[in-house]
Design an enzyme around this catalytic site. Structure first.
Site, PDB file in Angstrom:
ATOM      1  N   CYS A 117      23.030  10.589  -4.829  1.00 14.95           N
ATOM      2  CA  CYS A 117      22.390   9.559  -4.012  1.00 14.95           C
ATOM      3  C   CYS A 117      23.379   8.462  -3.660  1.00 14.95           C
ATOM      4  CB  CYS A 117      21.170   8.978  -4.725  1.00 14.95           C
ATOM      5  SG  CYS A 117      21.528   8.293  -6.352  1.00 14.95           S
ATOM      6  N   GLU A 125      13.742   5.511  -8.007  1.00  7.88           N
ATOM      7  CA  GLU A 125      15.082   5.455  -7.436  1.00  7.88           C
ATOM      8  C   GLU A 125      15.184   6.580  -6.416  1.00  7.88           C
ATOM      9  OE1 GLU A 125      19.606   6.562  -8.574  1.00  7.88           O
ATOM     10  OE2 GLU A 125      18.457   5.573 -10.158  1.00  7.88           O
TER      11      GLU A 125
END
Length: 1001
Positions: A792, A758
């Site tokens: 993020c 990720e």
């Protein structure tokens, strides 16, 4: 008098009341008017009601005939349009037939009708209009309390403007009040004792940063503005009432009232009251507390008792957050509470001036009869109803009680529409007394029934629903509750836990290999980013030798761990979740000091980790059941899974507990063993996993904690031939490097390494031309600057459709100037330092790039010392600019302008990332377009774009935002497993068992 006798008198009075207003109906239920016709349709068709109220909400933003007509078409055509009143449907249908002319004409009619409907409930859009209405009301024999709309303030500039709006109206009233005759009395005061001027104020509007976690700071900031308006009211000989709002403001509102009432400057002025909401379960206790306080202080007070206007909101928010529902769940329970508390107030009439606020004739009759029974003088209570909402009730009340005050909102139409929607929702609900009385024509005996009997009847009629037994044998998964800072114990827990943590600062933290602590001579300190000289812990670093030891331990443990049943492995995860739950505050404050995370976000990082363990435990049990494949007779085909082997888990510093726990628990619960490398900046948080899994009794070698320098052991771990999979969360650059490194087969390697990565995001939120800016500004501020933008998922681009651009940007800029910046351990601060000085340096370089590429709108000053960077907002950014393309991972927000919604979608999709995105729009067509064309892993409509929850919002993106299935979702564990299929021929010499699922094809 017993209850039966009292009920008899209440029913008699109620019948007289209804008889006195026979044949009359409130305007919203009068079918002779446009409003009444539309409301009648709304009450017959729930889908239309929802669309209508949403359309009313957005109407003030539809400033052109084209946008108005487009929204009419979107809200009132298509499926179910045969259920729409002709006055609305005609306008929508004709839009295609007559081009723009007839459609625009009908659009104007609809706008005018809805605006007039709103004006029924608002005394004016400015002080001149308001004063004119107030004079007329007084001429008709009604007193007033005036409430200034527009209470949703997002900045201190707006809070100041809100205060000025009140002061302007009070100045206008001050010039005229001397000319007003007193109501019902020849003297100077209404009814002989009540001030002519009465004002209601909402606390949250007077301080844009009010929040439960900062109780003291919020109270003092609101008081600073309250004193200004209260002095003005006192100078006019007036009365002020402090309104009660959403539950999150209740505690501070009661404390505000106490402080203002008891301040030396105001102690001798009795005309101050507070609102209590009968629908809250805690109101009985709050009333007892106020009575006790008032007697102890020897201060008379006023109390306005209402049922409450936020029932749906409080119920939904509680269920979303995993909290007990704070309101009574049956209307009859709220009615019972109103009567119960009304009696208690009347019993203390020597101390409390009672303002009974209700449209419910049963409730009104109860108060009148109870006051009569208790010999309460008329000058100790009055009745209040909403302006424009229950005309027959206010008329009947004036006839029988004489003392009626109307709650009178005034202000601009835009906030007025929000008020209108709340009132329409409240009064068209099935349980609404006004609806039952004037629209449904419910029998008077039932309307006047004791609410206790009503409740029993409803409970007896309610069908019992039995929950199905879960297939896994475990109770159904539920997300861990969010932290409710309205509970004082939770606010107090953080400072205590921080103080305890500071006693251990500077501790040496060992590695954890094969169930034992391992120390090394190489250590790295982790520090408080707000105070770089404060060492949180000294972390032993693993070298290649320690990695070899850890891999040997993991390899040795693998076979026995793999061969445990899924239920046994799941049980270890559930035990670990229980440990984390018990130590939640302790685990949270480590993040507050080590990475600078705010209280609520640190705590919710821990609860997310708990969610991962609980959810993956259940998922592992589900996946462990072999699945029968196909249906041909004579053979059995079973698909099942086995673990891959040893997993290297490399976690980030920004969600140092949740992401680490999520990746580790996913690997372990599926039968893999783990080498865990935490981010160096959050290694003390990482050590928390050691303590949790050790207390849960995890077997030796299954979990190994190996912090270390990436330059020494990072690639060594990824390249090692015995590592079967790598689970990584971090930057795109490192993630791509891991994928490239892992793709090369090393000597002795027997399987292709699986990489779950990720990575980054360059996330955009679109603000459409019809967006609710009250919501958009607050949510975008949080998305961009929550935890200093170090997520993020954080919003780093906001794309605004041109017609609303200036209005949105102005409010966003002022809101960003109003938030506080400082150490995250102080809950009054919205934004703290970034995680480390090296990170701060990188972000400051991007701010310089932003200065070159665009126009800096905001660049906040920050505290000296610590890893602080300015909160920065920059406009005039184009899609090709670096600020629009590169991940910054800090509090820098680019504002971009789009001519159309189509262009906004194109800009949003113009980066190589595809993680999260958001849209603020009230256009059904545009929301559907976003679902289809805004290509990100997690899209959020009309809310912030951070804070995904396990199970509810499985998280993860694609393109350069990552590779692998979404965390916290049904596919995630499959990545840690290898599928196998076993086929058995069940036929013996022509004989095969016939089974139910065999089907000859």
């Amino acid at each position: 008098m017993d209850q039966q006798q009292l009920d008899g008198k209440i029913i008699s009075r109620g019948k007289e009341f209804f008889e006195s207003i026979k044949g009359e109906a409130p305007s919203i239920f009068n079918k002779g008017f446009w409003t009444g016709k539309v409301m009648d349709w709304a009450m017959k068709n729930e889908d239309f009601k929802i669309q209508l109220f949403r359309f009313v909400d957005v109407l003030p933003y539809l400033n052109t005939s084209d946008s108005l007509q487009r929204h009419i078409e979107e809200y009132f055509t298509g499926e179910g349009s045969d259920e729409i009143p002709s006055v609305l449907k005609w306008g929508a249908e004709k839009s295609g037939l007559f081009g723009g002319i007839a459609a625009k004409a009908m659009g104007k009619v609809i706008r005018s009708n809805i605006e007039n409907m709103a004006k029924q409930f608002i005394i004016g859009q400015n002080s001149k209009e308001a004063l004119k209405t107030l004079k007329k009301l007084r001429k008709d024999g009604f007193a007033f309390t005036v409430d200034f709309l527009g209470e949703f303030t997002v900045s201190e500039e707006e809070a100041d403007a809100y205060l000025e709006g009140y002061l302007e109206l009070l100045d206008a009233i001050a010039k005229d009040q001397g000319k007003w005759s007193a109501l019902g009395d020849p003297g100077d005061q209404d009814w002989g004792y009540a001030p002519k001027v009465n004002v209601s104020v909402k606390p949250s509007a007077f301080y844009s940063q009010a929040k439960p976690v900062d109780q003291e700071g919020s109270i003092e900031s609101i008081l600073n503005r309250f004193r200004i308006i209260y002095r003005k009211i006192i100078a006019m000989g007036g009365f002020m009432c402090i309104d009660m709002e959403a539950l999150k403001y209740k505690e501070m509102t009661i404390e505000l009232f106490k402080r203002l009432r008891s301040e030396p400057e105001f102690r001798d002025y009795p005309h101050l009251s507070i609102v209590l909401q009968a629908y809250l379960r805690d109101t009985d206790n709050d009333l007892d507390d106020l009575i006790a306080w008032s007697r102890a202080e020897n201060l008379p007070i006023g109390i306005r008792l209402v049922k409450g206007a936020y029932w749906d909101q409080e119920t939904v928010m509680a269920k979303q957050n995993g909290w007990p529902v704070p309101v009574w769940t049956h209307k009859a329970e709220s009615d019972m509470a109103h009567e119960r508390n009304a009696r208690k107030i009347l019993e203390n009439s020597d101390l409390i001036y009672f303002q009974c606020a209700s449209h419910n004739i049963r409730s009104i009759s109860y108060v009148m009869e109870a006051a009569k029974e208790l010999n309460v003088p008329d000058d100790r209570y009055e009745f209040q109803v909403l302006y424009g909402m229950a005309e027959p009730v206010r008329k009947g009340l004036k006839n029988v009680a004489g003392r009626v005050r109307l709650y009178c909102p005034y202000g601009e139409l835009l906030p007025g529409m929000g008020y209108l929607v709340r009132r329409l929702l409240e009064n068209t609900a099935n349980e609404s007394f006004l609806r039952q009385s004037f629209a449904d024509d419910l029998d008077v005996e039932l309307l006047m029934e004791n609410p206790e009997k009503t409740l029993l009847r409803e409970l007896e009629a309610k069908p019992k629903v039995e929950e199905a037994e879960p297939q896994s044998g475990l109770p159904p998964f539920r997300n861990e509750a969010m932290l409710d800072f309205t509970i004082p114990a939770y606010r107090e827990a953080f400072p205590k836990a921080i103080a305890e943590l500071r006693k251990t600062c500077g501790t040496n933290y060992p590695l954890f290999i094969n169930g034992r602590d391992v120390t090394t001579n190489d250590t790295i300190p982790t520090t408080n980013p707000a105070k770089p000289d404060e060492v949180i812990g000294n972390i032993c670093q693993a070298g290649t030798g320690e990695i070899e030891d850890a891999i040997s331990a993991a390899e040795k443990a693998f076979t026995s761990w793999r061969d445990l049943s899924a239920e046994e492995r799941a049980d270890y995860m559930l035990k670990a979740a229980a440990v984390a739950r018990k130590r939640a505050f302790e685990l949270s404050v480590v993040q507050v000091l080590e990475v600078g995370k705010q209280w609520d976000q640190a705590y919710h990082d821990v609860t997310e980790g708990i969610d991962f363990m609980e959810y993956y435990a259940r998922e592992a049990v589900r996946l462990s059941k072999p699945r029968r494949m196909g249906n041909a007779p004579g053979e059995h085909n079973h698909l099942f899974y086995q673990p891959k082997g040893i997993a290297a888990v490399i976690s980030p510093w920004n969600f140092p507990f949740a992401i680490a726990v999520g990746m580790c628990s996913a690997a372990m619960v599926t039968g893999n063993t783990v080498i865990f490398k935490p981010a160096s900046l959050a290694s003390v948080v990482g050590y928390g996993l050691v303590e949790i899994f050790r207390e849960a009794g995890l077997p030796e070698g299954v979990f190994n904690y190996c912090p270390g320098r990436s330059s020494v052991m990072g690639d060594y771990l990824v390249e090692h031939p015995k590592i079967s999979l790598i689970a990584f969360t971090g930057s795109m650059e490192v993630g791509l490097h891991i994928q490239e490194t892992a793709a090369k087969v090393r000597p002795g390697q027997i399987q292709c390494k699986k990489v779950i990565a990720e990575m980054g995001g360059k996330n955009a939120i679109i603000v459409d031309d019809d967006a609710d800016l009250d919501e958009a500004v607050i949510h975008i501020l949080y998305s961009a600057f929550g935890f200093q933008g170090q997520k993020c998922s954080a919003c780093s681009r906001v794309i605004v459709v041109e017609p609303i651009y200036e209005k949105f940007v102005n409010r966003l800029v002022e809101a960003s100037k109003s938030i506080k910046i400082g150490p995250s351990e102080d809950p009054s601060n919205y934004m703290g330092p970034v995680v480390h000085e090296s990170q701060a340096h990188a972000i400051k370089e991007y701010i310089e790039i932003a200065r070159q590429e665009g126009n800096i709108l905001v660049e906040r000053e920050v505290p000296s010392g610590g890893a602080y960077v300015p909160l920065t907002i920059v406009e005039n950014i184009k899609p090709e600019h670096r600020i629009a393309q590169e991940e910054i991972f800090g509090p820098v927000l680019a504002v971009m302008k789009a001519k159309t919604f189509d262009e906004a979608i194109d800009i949003a999709n113009s980066t190589r990332f595809a993680l999260t995105g958001g849209v603020f729009s009230r256009s059904p067509k545009h929301l559907e377009q976003a679902r289809r064309d805004f290509r990100v892993g997690n899209l959020y409509l009309n809310r912030n774009n951070t804070g995904a929850l396990v199970w509810r919002q499985p998280f993860g993106g694609f393109n350069m935002s990552g590779v692998g299935s979404k965390t916290g979702g049904p596919d995630y564990l499959l990545q840690f497993l290898d599928p196998r299929c076993v086929t058995e021929n069940t036929m013996r010499r022509g004989f095969t068992p016939i089974e139910d699922d065999d089907e000859w094809v």
